[in-house]
Write a protein that holds these residues in place. Sequence first.
Motif, PDB file in Angstrom:
ATOM      1  N   GLU A 280      26.480  78.037  -6.043  1.00 24.22           N
ATOM      2  CA  GLU A 280      27.402  78.688  -6.971  1.00 24.22           C
ATOM      3  C   GLU A 280      28.583  77.772  -7.299  1.00 24.22           C
ATOM      4  OE1 GLU A 280      28.843  83.272  -7.421  1.00 24.22           O
ATOM      5  OE2 GLU A 280      29.241  82.300  -5.502  1.00 24.22           O
ATOM      6  N   SER A 281      29.059  77.058  -6.285  1.00 29.46           N
ATOM      7  CA  SER A 281      30.156  76.115  -6.501  1.00 29.46           C
ATOM      8  C   SER A 281      29.746  74.997  -7.443  1.00 29.46           C
ATOM      9  CB  SER A 281      30.614  75.539  -5.160  1.00 29.46           C
ATOM     10  OG  SER A 281      31.607  74.553  -5.346  1.00 29.46           O
ATOM     11  N   ALA A 282      28.531  74.453  -7.240  1.00 25.28           N
ATOM     12  CA  ALA A 282      28.031  73.393  -8.120  1.00 25.28           C
ATOM     13  C   ALA A 282      27.864  73.905  -9.550  1.00 25.28           C
ATOM     14  CB  ALA A 282      26.709  72.852  -7.583  1.00 25.28           C
ATOM     15  N   LEU A 283      27.372  75.127  -9.691  1.00 25.82           N
ATOM     16  CA  LEU A 283      27.152  75.703 -11.016  1.00 25.82           C
ATOM     17  C   LEU A 283      28.480  75.906 -11.742  1.00 25.82           C
ATOM     18  CD1 LEU A 283      25.170  76.892 -13.082  1.00 25.82           C
ATOM     19  CD2 LEU A 283      25.370  79.088 -11.886  1.00 25.82           C
ATOM     20  N   HIS A 284      29.471  76.443 -11.042  1.00 20.94           N
ATOM     21  CA  HIS A 284      30.785  76.635 -11.650  1.00 20.94           C
ATOM     22  C   HIS A 284      31.372  75.296 -12.077  1.00 20.94           C
ATOM     23  CE1 HIS A 284      32.234  80.905 -11.092  1.00 20.94           C
ATOM     24  NE2 HIS A 284      31.064  80.941 -10.488  1.00 20.94           N
ATOM     25  N   ARG A 285      31.233  74.304 -11.216  1.00 20.75           N
ATOM     26  CA  ARG A 285      31.789  72.991 -11.515  1.00 20.75           C
ATOM     27  C   ARG A 285      31.116  72.376 -12.738  1.00 20.75           C
ATOM     28  NH1 ARG A 285      32.133  68.147  -6.979  1.00 20.75           N
ATOM     29  NH2 ARG A 285      32.898  66.480  -8.353  1.00 20.75           N
ATOM     30  N   ALA A 286      29.787  72.477 -12.811  1.00 21.25           N
ATOM     31  CA  ALA A 286      29.048  71.906 -13.934  1.00 21.25           C
ATOM     32  C   ALA A 286      29.411  72.605 -15.236  1.00 21.25           C
ATOM     33  CB  ALA A 286      27.546  72.001 -13.675  1.00 21.25           C
ATOM     34  N   CYS A 287      29.447  73.935 -15.214  1.00 20.99           N
ATOM     35  CA  CYS A 287      29.758  74.680 -16.441  1.00 20.99           C
ATOM     36  C   CYS A 287      31.171  74.385 -16.932  1.00 20.99           C
ATOM     37  CB  CYS A 287      29.581  76.178 -16.206  1.00 20.99           C
ATOM     38  SG  CYS A 287      27.857  76.709 -16.083  1.00 20.99           S
ATOM     39  N   LEU A 288      32.120  74.318 -16.019  1.00 25.71           N
ATOM     40  CA  LEU A 288      33.495  74.055 -16.425  1.00 25.71           C
ATOM     41  C   LEU A 288      33.637  72.647 -16.984  1.00 25.71           C
ATOM     42  CD1 LEU A 288      36.374  75.015 -16.695  1.00 25.71           C
ATOM     43  CD2 LEU A 288      36.793  74.321 -14.326  1.00 25.71           C
ATOM     44  N   GLU A 289      32.990  71.683 -16.353  1.00 26.24           N
ATOM     45  CA  GLU A 289      33.081  70.310 -16.843  1.00 26.24           C
ATOM     46  C   GLU A 289      32.463  70.180 -18.235  1.00 26.24           C
ATOM     47  OE1 GLU A 289      34.215  66.436 -17.105  1.00 26.24           O
ATOM     48  OE2 GLU A 289      34.851  67.973 -15.660  1.00 26.24           O
ATOM     49  N   LEU A 290      31.294  70.796 -18.444  1.00 22.32           N
ATOM     50  CA  LEU A 290      30.655  70.755 -19.755  1.00 22.32           C
ATOM     51  C   LEU A 290      31.507  71.483 -20.805  1.00 22.32           C
ATOM     52  CD1 LEU A 290      26.946  71.429 -18.727  1.00 22.32           C
ATOM     53  CD2 LEU A 290      27.848  69.289 -19.677  1.00 22.32           C
ATOM     54  N   ALA A 291      32.078  72.619 -20.412  1.00 20.52           N
ATOM     55  CA  ALA A 291      32.904  73.390 -21.346  1.00 20.52           C
ATOM     56  C   ALA A 291      34.125  72.588 -21.790  1.00 20.52           C
ATOM     57  CB  ALA A 291      33.337  74.708 -20.691  1.00 20.52           C
ATOM     58  N   ARG A 292      34.758  71.909 -20.859  1.00  9.06           N
ATOM     59  CA  ARG A 292      35.948  71.126 -21.212  1.00  9.06           C
ATOM     60  C   ARG A 292      35.578  69.898 -22.042  1.00  9.06           C
ATOM     61  NH1 ARG A 292      40.115  71.056 -16.202  1.00  9.06           N
ATOM     62  NH2 ARG A 292      41.454  70.320 -17.879  1.00  9.06           N
ATOM     63  N   MET A 293      34.385  69.362 -21.815  1.00  7.27           N
ATOM     64  CA  MET A 293      33.910  68.273 -22.677  1.00  7.27           C
ATOM     65  C   MET A 293      33.803  68.752 -24.126  1.00  7.27           C
ATOM     66  SD  MET A 293      30.821  66.480 -20.538  1.00  7.27           S
ATOM     67  CE  MET A 293      31.051  65.795 -18.892  1.00  7.27           C
ATOM     68  N   ILE A 294      33.343  69.975 -24.306  1.00 10.92           N
ATOM     69  CA  ILE A 294      33.205  70.526 -25.658  1.00 10.92           C
ATOM     70  C   ILE A 294      34.558  70.596 -26.353  1.00 10.92           C
ATOM     71  CG2 ILE A 294      32.703  72.659 -26.924  1.00 10.92           C
ATOM     72  CD1 ILE A 294      30.351  73.095 -24.993  1.00 10.92           C
ATOM     73  N   VAL A 295      35.576  71.086 -25.660  1.00 14.24           N
ATOM     74  CA  VAL A 295      36.906  71.190 -26.269  1.00 14.24           C
ATOM     75  C   VAL A 295      37.451  69.807 -26.608  1.00 14.24           C
ATOM     76  CG1 VAL A 295      39.263  72.024 -25.978  1.00 14.24           C
ATOM     77  CG2 VAL A 295      37.365  73.343 -25.051  1.00 14.24           C
ATOM     78  N   ARG A 296      37.311  68.869 -25.683  1.00 12.27           N
ATOM     79  CA  ARG A 296      37.838  67.518 -25.928  1.00 12.27           C
ATOM     80  C   ARG A 296      37.149  66.848 -27.108  1.00 12.27           C
ATOM     81  NH1 ARG A 296      37.504  67.022 -19.806  1.00 12.27           N
ATOM     82  NH2 ARG A 296      39.648  67.344 -19.086  1.00 12.27           N
ATOM     83  N   ASP A 297      35.894  67.233 -27.371  1.00 13.41           N
ATOM     84  CA  ASP A 297      35.131  66.638 -28.464  1.00 13.41           C
ATOM     85  C   ASP A 297      35.129  67.532 -29.696  1.00 13.41           C
ATOM     86  OD1 ASP A 297      33.575  64.602 -29.600  1.00 13.41           O
ATOM     87  OD2 ASP A 297      31.702  65.581 -29.051  1.00 13.41           O
ATOM     88  N   GLY A 298      36.031  68.496 -29.744  1.00 15.53           N
ATOM     89  CA  GLY A 298      36.073  69.419 -30.872  1.00 15.53           C
ATOM     90  C   GLY A 298      36.348  68.714 -32.193  1.00 15.53           C
ATOM     91  N   GLU A 299      35.907  69.317 -33.262  1.00 17.24           N
ATOM     92  CA  GLU A 299      36.048  68.718 -34.588  1.00 17.24           C
ATOM     93  C   GLU A 299      37.526  68.498 -34.922  1.00 17.24           C
ATOM     94  OE1 GLU A 299      31.954  70.704 -36.359  1.00 17.24           O
ATOM     95  OE2 GLU A 299      33.905  71.462 -37.020  1.00 17.24           O
ATOM     96  N   GLY A 300      37.879  67.247 -35.126  1.00 17.27           N
ATOM     97  CA  GLY A 300      39.243  66.888 -35.502  1.00 17.27           C
ATOM     98  C   GLY A 300      40.273  67.035 -34.407  1.00 17.27           C
ATOM     99  N   VAL A 301      39.851  67.334 -33.182  1.00 22.80           N
ATOM    100  CA  VAL A 301      40.806  67.627 -32.108  1.00 22.80           C
ATOM    101  C   VAL A 301      41.616  66.385 -31.731  1.00 22.80           C
ATOM    102  CG1 VAL A 301      41.005  68.197 -29.657  1.00 22.80           C
ATOM    103  CG2 VAL A 301      39.566  69.587 -31.163  1.00 22.80           C
ATOM    104  N   HIS A 302      42.930  66.584 -31.624  1.00 28.01           N
ATOM    105  CA  HIS A 302      43.831  65.528 -31.156  1.00 28.01           C
ATOM    106  C   HIS A 302      44.429  65.881 -29.801  1.00 28.01           C
ATOM    107  CE1 HIS A 302      46.726  62.302 -31.105  1.00 28.01           C
ATOM    108  NE2 HIS A 302      47.746  63.144 -31.119  1.00 28.01           N
ATOM    109  N   ARG A 303      44.788  67.169 -29.635  1.00 30.54           N
ATOM    110  CA  ARG A 303      45.376  67.595 -28.363  1.00 30.54           C
ATOM    111  C   ARG A 303      44.578  68.760 -27.775  1.00 30.54           C
ATOM    112  NH1 ARG A 303      50.444  66.152 -30.931  1.00 30.54           N
ATOM    113  NH2 ARG A 303      51.427  64.514 -29.676  1.00 30.54           N
ATOM    114  N   VAL A 304      44.437  68.743 -26.459  1.00 29.53           N
ATOM    115  CA  VAL A 304      43.773  69.813 -25.710  1.00 29.53           C
ATOM    116  C   VAL A 304      44.824  70.494 -24.834  1.00 29.53           C
ATOM    117  CG1 VAL A 304      42.056  70.344 -23.946  1.00 29.53           C
ATOM    118  CG2 VAL A 304      41.536  68.670 -25.739  1.00 29.53           C
ATOM    119  N   VAL A 305      44.885  71.815 -24.915  1.00 31.02           N
ATOM    120  CA  VAL A 305      45.924  72.570 -24.209  1.00 31.02           C
ATOM    121  C   VAL A 305      45.281  73.632 -23.328  1.00 31.02           C
ATOM    122  CG1 VAL A 305      47.995  73.993 -24.458  1.00 31.02           C
ATOM    123  CG2 VAL A 305      47.493  72.202 -26.151  1.00 31.02           C
TER     124      VAL A 305
END
Length: 437
Positions: free
Chosen positions: A278-303
Amino acid sequence: MREVEGSVTAPLGYQAAGVFCNIKRLGTGKGSDRGPKPDLALIVSDRPALVAGMFTTNQVVAAPVKVCREVVRRGVARAVVANSGNANACTGPQGLADARTMARVAAEVLGIRPQEVLVASTGRIGVPLPMENVEAGIREAARALGRGAPFGAMAAQAIMTSDTRPKEVAYEWTVGGRTYRLGGIAKGAGMIHPRMSPTGRRPAPLPRHATMLAFLTTDASVERRWLQAALTGAVAASFNCITVDGDMSTNDTVLLLANGAAGNDPWTVRSRGFRQFESALHRACLELARMIVRDGEGVHRVVTVRVFGARNARDADAAARAVANSPLVKTSWHGGDPNWGRIMDALGYSTAQVVETKVDIGYAAPGSKDVLWCVKRGRPTSVPFEELCRAVAPTEFELHIRLNLGRGRAVMYAADLTEAYVDFNKGDVTNPASLGG
């Protein structure tokens, strides 16, 4: 627990491939100037795997999501076939037939049953799939299957649309002298505000839990009910807590396959192994989710928006989402303007209970407990404006909000709103290849 290479091919018993079959026909899709990139992915388990899933709660649901929900209800799968460049959404009975054909063709070439094939699509809405290309791509992908990092990477590239980079993770841990692995890939850059549930139905209220897709694999054996419970919890704390533009897709899907190739007895919620899984799954999902925000269309800042002291968890979530999705707040982030008035306004119109004279607002570096407060008890502090500007100047920072009404708390991983986002998404009708999903 340590990070390893291979993403979805890191666990035992999985193969993957990514191929180009020109699904968009006019090119490789908006946002891609890299030449023909893979646009069809195939992930295959050597043995039947238990499957869990989370799906969009949009009332308009793409055909592949409907097929996936059927497979997840049955509980066992062997393969995932996913395409980019076309969402197969709002395509009527033909779209559903095409999604089932994708499953049938994959089953034929893999020697398995169509009921064991999960299907996913991402891209432009309302356009029929070019099935001749898709079927050829599935057959080519089956021939190209392999194990190891290069094959997982090709699958990660194949599901990208306007993403600028692939998103991959894999972790390894040991329980009782036996090694286990979990890996995943994801895509998403625009049309990002997932709010998924296990069935796709909307609870009331909605849970805290371009389309975002994520596919996860593990060689651990987990009892089916706890596999779904673990995924539901992990998605609630990760993918369902991100927003780029506040738009929920018709195709949002997260799938988790567990094939038991590591050889353990199935874990239950009380197992030590389950807790580490469960810990590994939470870690993987959160890391992938934050990658999505950082790579968002036109994104300059992540908050990272953190709300504390709400009356309850539902209020905390409502407050965090109102701030994270406010166009005025998001544009001020882009401009480096610590405009707390817009934040206060968004809190006030949210469905959360808010008492103006109790609200605190401040900024912090990521992970820091040292908060620079610009508002205390609803009134501006004496912190100089220049100092507040320095706090919001980095490309990543945290916004802390205290409502001081209870113990409810929530977090959202959000992005700014930029001219680049608008320019990217307005499209050019004289150039069909520039039009988004």
